[in-house]
Scaffold this motif. Sequence first.
Motif, mmCIF file in Angstrom:
data_model
loop_
_atom_site.group_PDB
_atom_site.id
_atom_site.type_symbol
_atom_site.label_atom_id
_atom_site.label_comp_id
_atom_site.label_asym_id
_atom_site.label_seq_id
_atom_site.Cartn_x
_atom_site.Cartn_y
_atom_site.Cartn_z
ATOM 1 N N UNK A 27 -20.050 19.176 18.809
ATOM 2 C CA UNK A 27 -20.939 18.002 18.838
ATOM 3 C C UNK A 27 -22.377 18.456 19.074
ATOM 4 N N UNK A 28 -22.557 19.273 20.122
ATOM 5 C CA UNK A 28 -23.915 19.711 20.469
ATOM 6 C C UNK A 28 -24.480 20.593 19.360
ATOM 7 N N UNK A 29 -23.632 21.444 18.800
ATOM 8 C CA UNK A 29 -24.120 22.360 17.768
ATOM 9 C C UNK A 29 -24.676 21.587 16.574
ATOM 10 N N UNK A 30 -23.924 20.630 16.070
ATOM 11 C CA UNK A 30 -24.385 19.931 14.863
ATOM 12 C C UNK A 30 -25.593 19.049 15.153
ATOM 13 N N UNK A 31 -25.617 18.424 16.336
ATOM 14 C CA UNK A 31 -26.808 17.648 16.703
ATOM 15 C C UNK A 31 -28.028 18.567 16.774
ATOM 16 N N UNK A 32 -27.841 19.718 17.384
ATOM 17 C CA UNK A 32 -28.951 20.668 17.521
ATOM 18 C C UNK A 32 -29.419 21.163 16.160
ATOM 19 N N UNK A 33 -28.449 21.465 15.314
ATOM 20 C CA UNK A 33 -28.797 21.948 13.974
ATOM 21 C C UNK A 33 -29.628 20.890 13.237
ATOM 22 N N UNK A 34 -29.234 19.634 13.410
ATOM 23 C CA UNK A 34 -29.944 18.526 12.773
ATOM 24 C C UNK A 34 -31.380 18.444 13.288
ATOM 25 N N UNK A 35 -31.516 18.522 14.619
ATOM 26 C CA UNK A 35 -32.849 18.405 15.222
ATOM 27 C C UNK A 35 -33.733 19.560 14.775
ATOM 28 N N UNK A 36 -33.177 20.778 14.806
ATOM 29 C CA UNK A 36 -33.962 21.943 14.401
ATOM 30 C C UNK A 36 -34.390 21.814 12.943
ATOM 31 N N UNK A 37 -33.434 21.405 12.089
ATOM 32 C CA UNK A 37 -33.764 21.254 10.668
ATOM 33 C C UNK A 37 -34.868 20.223 10.485
ATOM 34 N N UNK A 38 -34.788 19.119 11.253
ATOM 35 C CA UNK A 38 -35.801 18.070 11.116
ATOM 36 C C UNK A 38 -37.171 18.580 11.526
ATOM 37 N N UNK A 39 -37.231 19.278 12.659
ATOM 38 C CA UNK A 39 -38.525 19.774 13.148
ATOM 39 C C UNK A 39 -39.118 20.774 12.159
ATOM 40 N N UNK A 40 -38.286 21.726 11.723
ATOM 41 C CA UNK A 40 -38.799 22.762 10.824
ATOM 42 C C UNK A 40 -39.201 22.149 9.484
ATOM 43 N N UNK A 41 -38.392 21.209 9.002
ATOM 44 C CA UNK A 41 -38.732 20.565 7.728
ATOM 45 C C UNK A 41 -40.061 19.822 7.847
ATOM 46 N N UNK A 42 -40.235 19.117 8.957
ATOM 47 C CA UNK A 42 -41.489 18.388 9.170
ATOM 48 C C UNK A 42 -42.667 19.344 9.207
ATOM 49 N N UNK A 43 -42.473 20.455 9.928
ATOM 50 C CA UNK A 43 -43.548 21.443 10.056
ATOM 51 C C UNK A 43 -43.903 22.026 8.689
ATOM 52 N N UNK A 44 -42.875 22.408 7.922
ATOM 53 C CA UNK A 44 -43.134 23.013 6.609
ATOM 54 C C UNK A 44 -43.783 22.002 5.674
ATOM 55 N N UNK A 45 -43.327 20.756 5.736
ATOM 56 C CA UNK A 45 -43.913 19.711 4.895
ATOM 57 C C UNK A 45 -45.389 19.530 5.237
ATOM 58 N N UNK A 46 -45.666 19.512 6.548
ATOM 59 C CA UNK A 46 -47.049 19.363 6.998
ATOM 60 C C UNK A 46 -47.919 20.498 6.467
ATOM 61 N N UNK A 47 -47.388 21.715 6.536
ATOM 62 C CA UNK A 47 -48.167 22.868 6.098
ATOM 63 C C UNK A 47 -48.352 22.851 4.577
ATOM 64 N N UNK A 48 -47.297 22.442 3.881
ATOM 65 C CA UNK A 48 -47.365 22.433 2.419
ATOM 66 C C UNK A 48 -48.366 21.396 1.915
ATOM 67 N N UNK A 49 -48.498 20.294 2.646
ATOM 68 C CA UNK A 49 -49.389 19.220 2.196
ATOM 69 C C UNK A 49 -50.655 19.156 3.033
ATOM 70 N N UNK A 50 -51.079 20.292 3.555
ATOM 71 C CA UNK A 50 -52.239 20.226 4.450
ATOM 72 C C UNK A 50 -53.512 19.968 3.657
ATOM 73 N N UNK A 51 -54.391 19.228 4.330
ATOM 74 C CA UNK A 51 -55.680 18.951 3.713
ATOM 75 C C UNK A 51 -56.588 20.153 3.914
ATOM 76 N N UNK A 52 -57.408 20.396 2.937
ATOM 77 C CA UNK A 52 -58.306 21.548 3.040
ATOM 78 C C UNK A 52 -59.464 21.177 3.961
ATOM 79 N N UNK A 53 -59.759 22.078 4.875
ATOM 80 C CA UNK A 53 -60.810 21.799 5.839
ATOM 81 C C UNK A 53 -62.094 22.460 5.397
ATOM 82 N N UNK A 54 -62.969 21.681 4.860
ATOM 83 C CA UNK A 54 -64.255 22.242 4.499
ATOM 84 C C UNK A 54 -65.236 22.001 5.631
ATOM 85 N N UNK A 55 -65.232 20.765 6.123
ATOM 86 C CA UNK A 55 -66.185 20.392 7.164
ATOM 87 C C UNK A 55 -65.726 20.948 8.504
ATOM 88 N N UNK A 56 -66.676 21.172 9.428
ATOM 89 C CA UNK A 56 -66.278 21.570 10.774
ATOM 90 C C UNK A 56 -65.556 20.433 11.487
#
Lengths: 643, 334
Positions: free
Chosen positions: B39-68
Amino acid sequence: MSSTVGPTSTLAPGEAARETLDRAALERVWSTPPGFLGWLTSASHKSVALRYIVTAFGFFALGGVLAALMRLQLTRPESRLIGPDLYNQIFTMHGSTMMFLFAVPVMEAFGIYLVPLMIGTRNVAFPRMNNFGYWIYLFGGLMLWTAFALDIGPDTGWFAYVPLSGPAYSPGKRVDIWAQLITFTEIAALVAAVELIVTTLKMRCPGMSLNRMPLFVWAMLVTAFMVIFAMPAIMVASTMLAMDRLVDTHFFNPAEGGDALLWQHLFWFFGHPEVYIIFIPATGFVSTIVSTFARRRIVGYPAMVLALIATGFLGFSLWVHHMFAVGLPQLGEAFFTAASMMIAIPSGIQVFCWLATLRGGRIVMRAPLLWALGFIALFVIGGLTGVMTAAVPLDLQLHDTYFVVAHFHYVLIGGALFPLLGAVLFWLPKMCGRMPDERLGRVSFWITFVGFNLTFFPMHLLGLGGMPRRVYTYARDAGLTTGNVVASAGAVVLTAGILVFLANVAWTLRRGAPAGDDPWGAETLEWATASPPPSYNFAYLPTVDGQAPLWSTQERPVVTGLRTDVREVLITDGVDATPDHRHRLDGASVWPFLTAVAATIGVVTALFTPWGVTIGSLLALVTLTGWFWPRGAPAHETVEQRP
Amino acid sequence: MSRAAIVVAAVACAACSGRMPVLDPGGPQAARIATYWWIVFWLSALILAAVVAFLLHTLAHRRVAAAPASLVEDTRVERRLALGVAAAVGLTALTLVVLLVTSVATGRALRSFGGTDPLTLEVTGYQWWWDVEYWDPVPSQRVRTANEIHIPVGRPVLVKTRSLDVIHSFWVPGLHGKKDNIPGHGSSLVLQADRAGTFIGRCAEFCGVQHAHMQLLVIADQPEVFDAWLQAQRRSAVVPTDAFARHGFDLFMTGPCALCHTVLGTPAGGRRGPDLTHLASRRTLAAGTLPNTVGHLAGWIIDPQAQKPGAQMPGNAFGADDLSALLAFLGGLS
């Protein structure tokens, strides 16, 4: 005598000449004396902190060598490379070194370097005591390692459970060395904590009320308070152990009415907060780095601060989860499981706030951010396995196995070392005035990240496969060989990553491009002064009118009126940071060093005879008299505020 | 990277859970814990996948920072981010409540096993071996053995853990979690095997120089096999009639052996080391360090420190003939 200080507007161009004169005067007063004597006597928070950091990384390297030796021994089943006696010393020294001589000191050292700069003051509150703390730490660490080199290193684990570490089962000096030198080095941790608390609460620049304090400073403040509440537990426990061994008390001897479990309660009441003492500063690094490279303020600043404080409190309520296998009443199990799981909430708040900050920001991908992002992934894994071990039924299987070894290395390396290395890259330009190499920074990250997972992920499986911790070997047919071989191969990669990182630092110190004041476009006050900062930090103490002062488009007034002919700082109110009075800090002195020498002589003699306490006290009496001999003018002058 | 790691983990878990005693339970207690693990393993796997997916999605769609960087913020965006954080924290709290409730429920279930007539064992940890006593109201019917526990399939076994030297921890991962043996404190756990088989146990608390070589075997047999074994263990040893083995017997009784070891029915009554009354019936020597063969036993008697450096047993300088005689005697202790 009173005089007037307060915010004035930024200097007009005509006043540049005056600034040059002031800077020259400040440099005369604040600079550290040159040469070897200056090195012994320094009262500068920056030079002491840098020494601390370099020393801590020295111990990190030593601890790392021990880790490599353990991996070498465990690569093959039934290996005879390292015998059990030496192996036990090695893992004890590895744990003690990494926890007591690397992780806590290096985090506090970053605090001592950065906090005065971030809050806009000239030094820490007690500069001589700061220097004293460093020498105590260095001597304690050197003594421990000297003992190890002489084959009398401690061998009962960094947790030194009684009765194994008691006089009956560990004769000889090994455990005495551990018990007394751990107490000794923790004095340094306490000293640094006092420095950080007083500096943070009384020396913030005008305008920096608590709700404008940078998150890193908040993290260090919470950490320092945790140190002050946690360290006495280990100092009491190890002193009791030393007394059991040295003067025949029976605190932990069940045969004489003592209790073996008392040790575990006292040890873990310190030992668990210790993890947060290491982790919370790391969250301060991450908050700073994420905010800088997402080019925006952290989402949910109040939530972040409350999460830090909540972690600080909750960290003290879950020590029993290290003792589930002892056997607890059911209600006790439920309570400590709930407390252990609850701490995931403030940690979760921080992770989600960082993710939201990245989401809402405009990300500039640079090497320090990469380390912070790696941290997020690894820390989530470590946090989840932490929740697993918090549940009593599961912990009964996982406790004291390699699963736990994997768990806490994800928390301590993933959760603290990754942010620390990111922080080194991030603040290196400030500390040495040169930029680290971006490509080497990234390459070292990826090698370390891959090597780390390769080393520690298989350990989860080894634990589930039945491998207990602290075994110097395992049977050929135990089914543990593959996991251990992979872990050892990973350790090679991990070491390579760390070496590339260190090569980058070495290159930066010699060849790095000049950094300028604020190379990353960060917002905290340390970036408002030169890189490296002058001995007096700021020509005129800054003021702030909000969070993220360097991103504010408002003009920032500075404080004038502080004397430049003595080491004078501005003391402000603890909550609002309104100016209160001017205070003269002590300068360089050799007495802190001599006091540390006296204390070291005392503690080393006490390894052999209780008279050591007397000898050390008498020597310290002499040196402390020298230290506190009254000289010169009173230290305080009241301030008249200009509106 | 981490998502890959979790996939690797899942595959590895599935592939080698047969070799992993924690996930290959042999009884109801271990099975209960393994269920909770998944039970704990699959819940944890789900949470980890969600966090990492969110992080990767954020990085993939990041806005370019030109201004300070600027402190100007869009209140709608801020509110959305804050809501997102709040929702994630709420989900975290909910997950933790689920995990807490299931954890407590699992704990209760583990305590509820026990039955009315458990087999009672007292397991005492020593540096670095296990003393095992099968309890019986009639003292003469009690059985003492070492490093090897036989239990009947299907019957609850109450294990009382204790120690007379340092802290040890009794852990048979295939059957249950661990329980510490603490000097001055008694503790206990109930385990049960649902299938016949051999389960490896290990000391899980660091207990000194030979902590690594402190194993025990739990052998689960069908009740009738177990009863026969127990009966056999109750018998005292007999003085060998064969002259050669008799010489070994004399050596044992007059030499150093009898000072530390007990052989029931003989003058040897030492309690420093394992009871050897039925040594020949055991599978291993020196707490799981060596298989119990004549060659290993000979090597162990002559130089235990070579196999288990730091062990309490000293080396013994027997001549070849004496050693053979001793082995003949020990070989008869079945």
